[in-house]
Write a protein that holds these residues in place. Structure first.
Motif, PDB file in Angstrom:
ATOM      1  N   ARG A 146       0.834  -1.211   0.000  1.00  0.00           N
ATOM      2  CA  ARG A 146       0.000   0.000   0.000  1.00  0.00           C
ATOM      3  C   ARG A 146       0.865   1.257   0.000  1.00  0.00           C
ATOM      4  NH1 ARG A 146      -5.263   0.881   1.531  1.00  0.00           N
ATOM      5  NH2 ARG A 146      -5.415  -1.143   2.585  1.00  0.00           N
ATOM      6  N   GLN A 147       1.917   1.265   0.799  1.00  0.00           N
ATOM      7  CA  GLN A 147       2.794   2.439   0.876  1.00  0.00           C
ATOM      8  C   GLN A 147       3.532   2.676  -0.429  1.00  0.00           C
ATOM      9  OE1 GLN A 147       5.033   1.236   4.285  1.00  0.00           O
ATOM     10  NE2 GLN A 147       3.471   1.895   5.753  1.00  0.00           N
ATOM     11  N   THR A 152       4.395   6.513  -0.185  1.00  0.00           N
ATOM     12  CA  THR A 152       4.707   6.887   1.198  1.00  0.00           C
ATOM     13  C   THR A 152       5.676   5.882   1.826  1.00  0.00           C
ATOM     14  OG1 THR A 152       2.766   5.676   2.028  1.00  0.00           O
ATOM     15  CG2 THR A 152       2.485   8.038   1.537  1.00  0.00           C
ATOM     16  N   SER A 153       6.481   5.228   0.995  1.00  0.00           N
ATOM     17  CA  SER A 153       7.392   4.189   1.487  1.00  0.00           C
ATOM     18  C   SER A 153       8.567   4.749   2.273  1.00  0.00           C
ATOM     19  CB  SER A 153       7.925   3.374   0.316  1.00  0.00           C
ATOM     20  OG  SER A 153       8.767   4.177  -0.507  1.00  0.00           O
ATOM     21  N   GLY A 154       8.872   6.019   2.087  1.00  0.00           N
ATOM     22  CA  GLY A 154      10.066   6.620   2.680  1.00  0.00           C
ATOM     23  C   GLY A 154      11.195   6.749   1.680  1.00  0.00           C
ATOM     24  N   GLY A 189       5.137   5.213   5.592  1.00  0.00           N
ATOM     25  CA  GLY A 189       3.763   5.573   5.913  1.00  0.00           C
ATOM     26  C   GLY A 189       3.571   6.925   6.539  1.00  0.00           C
ATOM     27  N   THR A 190       4.646   7.730   6.661  1.00  0.00           N
ATOM     28  CA  THR A 190       4.520   9.019   7.361  1.00  0.00           C
ATOM     29  C   THR A 190       4.602  10.243   6.454  1.00  0.00           C
ATOM     30  OG1 THR A 190       6.900   9.126   7.811  1.00  0.00           O
ATOM     31  CG2 THR A 190       5.507   8.021   9.451  1.00  0.00           C
ATOM     32  N   GLU A 310      -0.022  14.146   4.548  1.00  0.00           N
ATOM     33  CA  GLU A 310      -0.355  15.287   3.692  1.00  0.00           C
ATOM     34  C   GLU A 310      -0.065  14.907   2.246  1.00  0.00           C
ATOM     35  OE1 GLU A 310       0.748  20.026   3.139  1.00  0.00           O
ATOM     36  OE2 GLU A 310       1.469  18.927   4.899  1.00  0.00           O
ATOM     37  N   SER A 311      -1.100  14.428   1.567  1.00  0.00           N
ATOM     38  CA  SER A 311      -0.919  13.915   0.213  1.00  0.00           C
ATOM     39  C   SER A 311      -2.252  13.900  -0.519  1.00  0.00           C
ATOM     40  CB  SER A 311      -0.347  12.489   0.261  1.00  0.00           C
ATOM     41  OG  SER A 311      -0.383  11.882  -1.014  1.00  0.00           O
TER      42      SER A 311
END
Length: 501
Positions: A146-147, A152-154, A189-190, A310-311
């Motif tokens: 999902r990330q 949003t994986s980093g 995820g952040t 925030e996306s």
């Protein structure tokens, strides 16, 4: 007896009237249906307005060629090609052109098909699905499917500048192997970081789980069912058959796309008509021509943005209220797709020219959307040609002023230098190095203002060639003048020392 006869006559009369009414209703209903089916989905006047709008925008932005398709209610209601390809052939709606990052939404659909088939889950860890995916950063073990889809994986360009690598990988496996020593830019995820490697990982997951080469999977499970007969998948831009265009001082110049590994993230080559079928699938809730590729729930899941981040990025789609979009950017090609589920329209545009800081490609799709909604698209009084002419004039003026100062006003500067204080002259000399400092820092400046995307010099030049040429000349002239003035100041100081001795 008389009453019985009158009753029979009355019933017969009423029956004849009912039959007549039913016949008339059938005739009018048939006529209405015939007229409705004959009526165009897009009125001629609106088609002409779209045509004029595209031609005007192409002229203003110096776009050499593009193809466009508009869909509505399961049909292609507008399809046309304009201009020429890099090889000089006329662009048609069936001309194959790279769609760049529009490929991400297709890769995302492939992943969601495997999710619905029960072969993977969105919360599965990437390391559990890919034996070859290993990172020294322990947080890498927490990256989920999902990330990767939500970006949003980093992973980010700032920690893994895949676009700027001098040597590009040749396969998905080779690309992923480079991640071993990478440190994540943020915890998984952040935070949102748009990064192509996320979708390269997803392509490798599709390949590994399905046990089919990624291009074969796309062909069998997406392109063939959608009758996207002219659509292919490429791993490297070197396999693109047609040259695209860069814009140099507002003039399109045919150019081969620089080498770049694009599998999974930006490798699809398609046509406007083929991509129209792709949009119809999206607007049809995962069904096209009676064939279901994904459930309506799966389509809806692709349009959900991640919670707590925030996306506006879903899964291969940018979500803007009710509208969904994604652009595709290469250095000699550009693409845009826009879905408007509220009105049932979808728009796709494939451009035969690439990224340029002075061209707002997004105004094409948004302007067409305005026309479809009965609104007048914004007009621009300033064209790219006018801006480029201004930059060319500024460049010429820079050259003339430097020649004038360096060759014809040198004695005057030297005379003033002997009369002024050294610290004041030194400050003015240092000011001439400001353009050089900006030029050297250009990659870092563009990374800062460009959302963390890391570019190499070849890409920066293609992004804004006229500005880079002007800034390079300004930097070179400033450096040459600084060296000459510095040598002159050393000579003057020595003269002062001798005079004092």
């Amino acid at each position: 007896m008389m009453k019985s006869k009158e009753k029979r006559r009355s019933i017969a009369f009423i029956s004849r009237k009912m039959i007549l009414v039913l016949l008339l209703a059938a005739v009018f209903s048939g006529a209405y249906t015939s007229l409705a089916s004959a009526a165009p989905k897009l009125e001629t006047g609106r088609k002409d307005q779209i045509d004029r709008f595209i031609e005007t925008r192409m002229h203003q932005n110096r776009i050499p060629g593009l193809s466009v398709a508009i869909v509505h209610d399961g049909e292609i209601v507008y399809s046309k090609g304009y201009g020429e390809t890099g090889s000089g052939a006329a662009v048609t709606p069936d001309t194959p052109l790279p769609v760049a990052s529009l490929s991400k939404s297709i890769t995302a659909l492939a992943v969601m098909q495997l999710v619905e088939a029960g072969k993977i889950r969105l919360e599965d860890k990437a390391v559990d699905l890919l034996p070859s995916f290993r990172m020294d950063d322990p947080r890498g073990k927490e990256i989920t499917v999902r990330q990767l889809l939500n970006q949003t994986s980093g992973l980010a360009d700032t920690v893994f500048p895949e676009m700027a690598f001098s040597a590009q990988p040749a396969s998905l496996g080779e690309s992923i192997a480079r991640l071993k020593e990478v440190k994540l830019a943020s915890d998984p995820g952040t935070a949102f970081h748009y990064h192509n490697t996320n979708y390269q990982l997803l392509a490798l997951i599709v390949e590994t789980v399905s046990k089919e080469p990624f291009p074969d999977y796309l062909q069998k499970h997406i392109f063939a069912p959608l009758h996207m007969d002219r659509t292919t998948d490429a791993a490297l831009t070197s396999s693109f058959k047609e040259p695209g265009h860069m814009l140099l001082y507002g003039q399109p110049v045919a150019l081969k796309e620089p080498d770049w590994f694009v599998e999974g993230a930006a490798g699809n080559v398609s046509t406007a008509n083929d991509m129209a079928r792709w949009l119809m699938l999206q607007l049809g809730g995962g069904t096209y021509g009676g064939t279901r590729l994904l459930s309506p729930e799966g389509i809806a899941a692709m349009r959900e943005v991640p919670a707590g981040v925030e996306s506006r990025y879903g899964m291969g789609w940018t979500v803007d209220g009710a509208r969904l979009s994604h652009n595709g950017i290469l250095w000699t090609y550009q693409a845009d797709q826009l879905l408007m589920p509220e009105s049932g329209y979808g728009i796709v545009i494939l451009f035969g020219s690439g990224l340029n800081a002075l061209v707002n490609y997004g105004t094409f799709a948004s302007g067409i959307a305005d026309i479809l909604n009965g609104e007048e698209p914004p007009k621009s009084a300033i064209s790219v040609g006018m801006i480029e002419a201004g930059i060319a004039l500024l460049t010429l003026l820079t050259v003339l002023l430097w020649v004038r100062g360096f060759f014809f006003r040198w004695n005057r500067w030297e005379h003033k230098a002997r009369q002024r204080r050294v610290w004041l002259i030194s400050l003015r000399m240092l000011a001439t190095l400001i353009p050089l400092a900006i030029f050297i820092s250009l990659p870092q400046i563009l990374t800062f203002v460009g959302g963390g995307r890391v570019l190499k010099w070849e890409q920066i030049f293609l992004l804004m060639p006229s500005v880079v040429i002007w800034l390079a000349l300004l930097s070179a002239f400033g450096a040459i003048s600084f060296v000459r003035k510095a040598l002159c100041m050393v000579a003057i100081l020595r003269e002062h020392q001798k005079a004092q001795a």
